[in-house]
Write a protein that holds these residues in place. Structure first.
Motif, PDB file in Angstrom:
ATOM      1  N   GLN A  11       3.514  11.953   1.533  1.00 10.02           N
ATOM      2  CA  GLN A  11       4.191  11.969   0.233  1.00 10.02           C
ATOM      3  C   GLN A  11       4.498  10.659  -0.531  1.00 10.02           C
ATOM      4  N   GLN A  12       5.219   9.963   0.381  1.00  9.76           N
ATOM      5  CA  GLN A  12       5.963   8.649  -0.006  1.00  9.76           C
ATOM      6  C   GLN A  12       4.912   7.456  -0.162  1.00  9.76           C
ATOM      7  N   ALA A  13       3.810   7.693   0.943  1.00  7.08           N
ATOM      8  CA  ALA A  13       2.804   6.641   1.123  1.00  7.08           C
ATOM      9  C   ALA A  13       1.831   6.817  -0.288  1.00  7.08           C
ATOM     10  N   ARG A  14       1.589   8.147  -0.518  1.00  4.24           N
ATOM     11  CA  ARG A  14       0.480   8.477  -1.975  1.00  4.24           C
ATOM     12  C   ARG A  14       1.381   8.006  -3.017  1.00  4.24           C
ATOM     13  N   GLY A  15       2.533   8.148  -3.267  1.00  2.00           N
ATOM     14  CA  GLY A  15       3.248   7.647  -4.465  1.00  2.00           C
ATOM     15  C   GLY A  15       3.239   6.149  -4.607  1.00  2.00           C
ATOM     16  N   LYS A  16       3.513   5.465  -3.331  1.00  2.00           N
ATOM     17  CA  LYS A  16       3.426   3.903  -3.334  1.00  2.00           C
ATOM     18  C   LYS A  16       1.866   3.370  -3.534  1.00  2.00           C
ATOM     19  N   ALA A  17       0.986   4.124  -3.222  1.00  2.00           N
ATOM     20  CA  ALA A  17      -0.204   3.780  -3.331  1.00  2.00           C
ATOM     21  C   ALA A  17      -0.655   4.019  -5.051  1.00  2.00           C
ATOM     22  N   LEU A  18      -0.443   5.176  -5.554  1.00  2.00           N
ATOM     23  CA  LEU A  18      -0.435   5.461  -6.892  1.00  2.00           C
ATOM     24  C   LEU A  18       0.107   4.326  -7.657  1.00  2.00           C
ATOM     25  N   GLN A  19       1.290   3.984  -7.247  1.00  2.00           N
ATOM     26  CA  GLN A  19       1.823   2.988  -8.139  1.00  2.00           C
ATOM     27  C   GLN A  19       1.354   1.576  -8.061  1.00  2.00           C
ATOM     28  N   THR A  20       0.695   1.233  -6.847  1.00  2.00           N
ATOM     29  CA  THR A  20       0.019  -0.001  -6.640  1.00  2.00           C
ATOM     30  C   THR A  20      -1.175   0.036  -7.121  1.00  2.00           C
ATOM     31  N   ALA A  21      -2.122   1.314  -7.134  1.00  2.00           N
ATOM     32  CA  ALA A  21      -3.054   1.211  -7.923  1.00  2.00           C
ATOM     33  C   ALA A  21      -3.258   0.980  -9.364  1.00  2.00           C
TER      34      ALA A  21
END
Length: 151
Positions: A11-21
């Motif tokens: 979930q943390q990785a997904r949140g960071k990926a969303l922010q980066t995208a």
């Protein structure tokens, strides 16, 4: 006992990926992109910076690789742009390929039919018309409001 469960880490990785995208798309809206040191969309695949920016400005979908690198894949039609997904280089564009480039459907010599991109056959459904949604961050962007929409 581990500090975070596997699900919490994902979930943390997904949140960071969303922010980066989001940051990559926002940067592209201003006609800017950061290139990775090994950037080769132009030299190996014949994609101009303008075409790469077009894809980044209005992707049909954005995918997050759950493999070790955590890369982001921005898809527009059958063309894709691959960017770093995490670390100091998060959001830096690595490459782009697809039917619009000189090598056709894949980064290697095109061996598949023109209507079937190489990444469409990925076992985890990370692209193409048969997308299962697994690994997908979001479907498409509304150009005027920048809100996420489901496909």
């Amino acid at each position: 006992m581990p500090k975070y469960t596997k699900e919490e880490k994902a979930q943390q990785a997904r949140g960071k990926a969303l922010q980066t995208a989001d940051e990559v798309v926002e940067r592209a809206q201003g006609d800017r992109m950061r290139k990775a040191r090994n950037y080769h969309a132009d030299s190996m695949h014949g994609f101009s910076d303008e075409r790469v920016l077009e894809i980044l400005k209005s992707p049909d979908a954005v995918y997050h690789s759950t493999a070790g690198s955590g890369r982001l894949i921005f898809r527009h039609g059958e063309d894709i742009v691959v960017a770093e997904g995490r670390g100091a280089g998060a959001g830096n564009v690595i490459t782009a390929y697809g039917p619009s480039g000189i090598r056709g459907d894949s980064g290697a010599s095109a061996r598949r039919p023109p209507h079937r991109p190489r990444w469409a056959d990925h076992p985890h459904g990370r692209g193409g018309g048969q997308d299962s949604g697994q690994g997908r961050l979001y479907g498409s962007w509304s150009a005027d409001s920048m809100r996420r929409h489901s496909p």
